[in-house]
Design a protein around this motif. Structure first.
Motif, PDB file in Angstrom:
ATOM      1  N   PHE A 199       0.841  -1.201   0.000  1.00  0.00           N
ATOM      2  CA  PHE A 199       0.000   0.000   0.000  1.00  0.00           C
ATOM      3  C   PHE A 199       0.875   1.250   0.000  1.00  0.00           C
ATOM      4  N   VAL A 200       1.955   1.225   0.772  1.00  0.00           N
ATOM      5  CA  VAL A 200       2.883   2.359   0.807  1.00  0.00           C
ATOM      6  C   VAL A 200       3.471   2.592  -0.583  1.00  0.00           C
ATOM      7  N   MET A 201       3.895   1.514  -1.231  1.00  0.00           N
ATOM      8  CA  MET A 201       4.483   1.627  -2.564  1.00  0.00           C
ATOM      9  C   MET A 201       3.500   2.229  -3.557  1.00  0.00           C
ATOM     10  N   GLU A 202       2.252   1.754  -3.518  1.00  0.00           N
ATOM     11  CA  GLU A 202       1.244   2.260  -4.446  1.00  0.00           C
ATOM     12  C   GLU A 202       0.908   3.722  -4.134  1.00  0.00           C
TER      13      GLU A 202
ATOM     14  N   SER B 228      -0.102  11.047   4.002  1.00  0.00           N
ATOM     15  CA  SER B 228      -0.524  10.658   5.349  1.00  0.00           C
ATOM     16  C   SER B 228      -0.813   9.167   5.418  1.00  0.00           C
ATOM     17  N   ALA B 229      -1.506   8.649   4.415  1.00  0.00           N
ATOM     18  CA  ALA B 229      -1.831   7.220   4.396  1.00  0.00           C
ATOM     19  C   ALA B 229      -0.572   6.368   4.294  1.00  0.00           C
ATOM     20  N   ALA B 230       0.394   6.825   3.503  1.00  0.00           N
ATOM     21  CA  ALA B 230       1.644   6.074   3.357  1.00  0.00           C
ATOM     22  C   ALA B 230       2.424   6.048   4.672  1.00  0.00           C
TER      23      ALA B 230
ATOM     24  N   ALA C  42      10.046   0.836   1.366  1.00  0.00           N
ATOM     25  CA  ALA C  42       8.923  -0.097   1.503  1.00  0.00           C
ATOM     26  C   ALA C  42       9.086  -1.291   0.576  1.00  0.00           C
ATOM     27  N   SER C  43       9.589  -1.049  -0.624  1.00  0.00           N
ATOM     28  CA  SER C  43       9.773  -2.131  -1.590  1.00  0.00           C
ATOM     29  C   SER C  43      10.773  -3.170  -1.095  1.00  0.00           C
ATOM     30  N   GLU C  44      11.910  -2.698  -0.579  1.00  0.00           N
ATOM     31  CA  GLU C  44      12.932  -3.634  -0.094  1.00  0.00           C
ATOM     32  C   GLU C  44      12.452  -4.381   1.146  1.00  0.00           C
TER      33      GLU C  44
END
Length: 224
Positions: free
Chosen positions: A38-41, A67-69, A165-167
């Motif tokens: 979700f963070v990545m998107e 904020s959501a990330a 976030a991806s890693e």
């Protein structure tokens, strides 16, 4: 014996819930991966928003995405969780630069976002609108309220959070893959008869709740 046609729908697999430590760890890892994805998107969409000219940019959308990330990223390290990620997971990432420093900054931004500022002037500044010095008598004409910008990150910061976030998601997915084998071994050691007696685990979307069932007391009159 008749063969199975390729278009014949597969018979649903019976799935029952597992409630044991190894399954709890796997569920926690799955939840972390979902949060990080979700963070990545969110970062991906935020970059698209930041690329727009400020004059046509919707100021609410970037703030909402950022904020959501922040919330989803910090939730992966939540102290209230039984498992979750730790700072050691961040230190072990194959990333260059001040990774830990940025990680701590992100957590700090999330904390700042979640609480009311101790200093009211951190959210807004109040000023006195004065008569221009060259226009007659000097006096206070009115009061001005200037809201502070809540989006304190540029596209570089967004890319850094997305990469982080991806890693972390890749790292957690590798652990989850191994954990899945552990859960399978544990499940195979349980009584097969007891497993078949368990209620099936819902695998589809939850059924819509009947509006008449939720909080229905049968009284539609005034409380007073």
């Amino acid at each position: 014996m008749a063969g199975t046609d390729a278009t014949t729908p597969a018979k649903p697999v019976l799935t029952v819930p597992l409630d044991m430590p190894s399954a709890q760890l796997l569920a926690d890892q799955a939840g972390i991966i979902q949060d990080l994805q979700f963070v990545m998107e969110s970062c991906k969409r935020l970059l698209t928003e930041l690329d727009k000219p400020e004059i046509v940019r919707d100021s609410v959308v970037p703030q909402a995405l950022w904020s959501a990330a922040l919330v989803a990223y910090a939730r992966s390290f939540g102290k209230g969780k039984r498992f979750g990620l730790t700072t050691d997971d961040v230190r072990s990432l194959p990333l260059q630069g001040e990774v830990m420093k940025y990680h701590q900054w992100v957590l700090g931004e999330r904390d700042r976002l979640a609480r009311h500022p101790a200093n009211p002037f951190a959210a807004a500044r109040v000023g006195a609108a004065l008569t221009p010095p060259d226009r007659g008598k000097r006096r206070v004409e009115g009061i001005a309220i200037l809201s502070a910008s809540q989006l304190l990150v540029d596209d570089t910061g967004v890319r850094q959070l997305g990469a982080l976030a991806s890693e972390l998601a890749k790292q957690t997915a590798e652990k989850a893959q191994k954990q899945q084998d552990t859960v399978l071994t544990d499940a195979q050691e349980l009584s097969i008869d007891s497993l078949y007696k368990l209620p099936p685990l819902r695998t589809g979307p939850p059924a819509a709740e009947d509006p008449g069932e939720a909080g229905d007391t049968g009284d539609t009159g005034d409380a007073g």
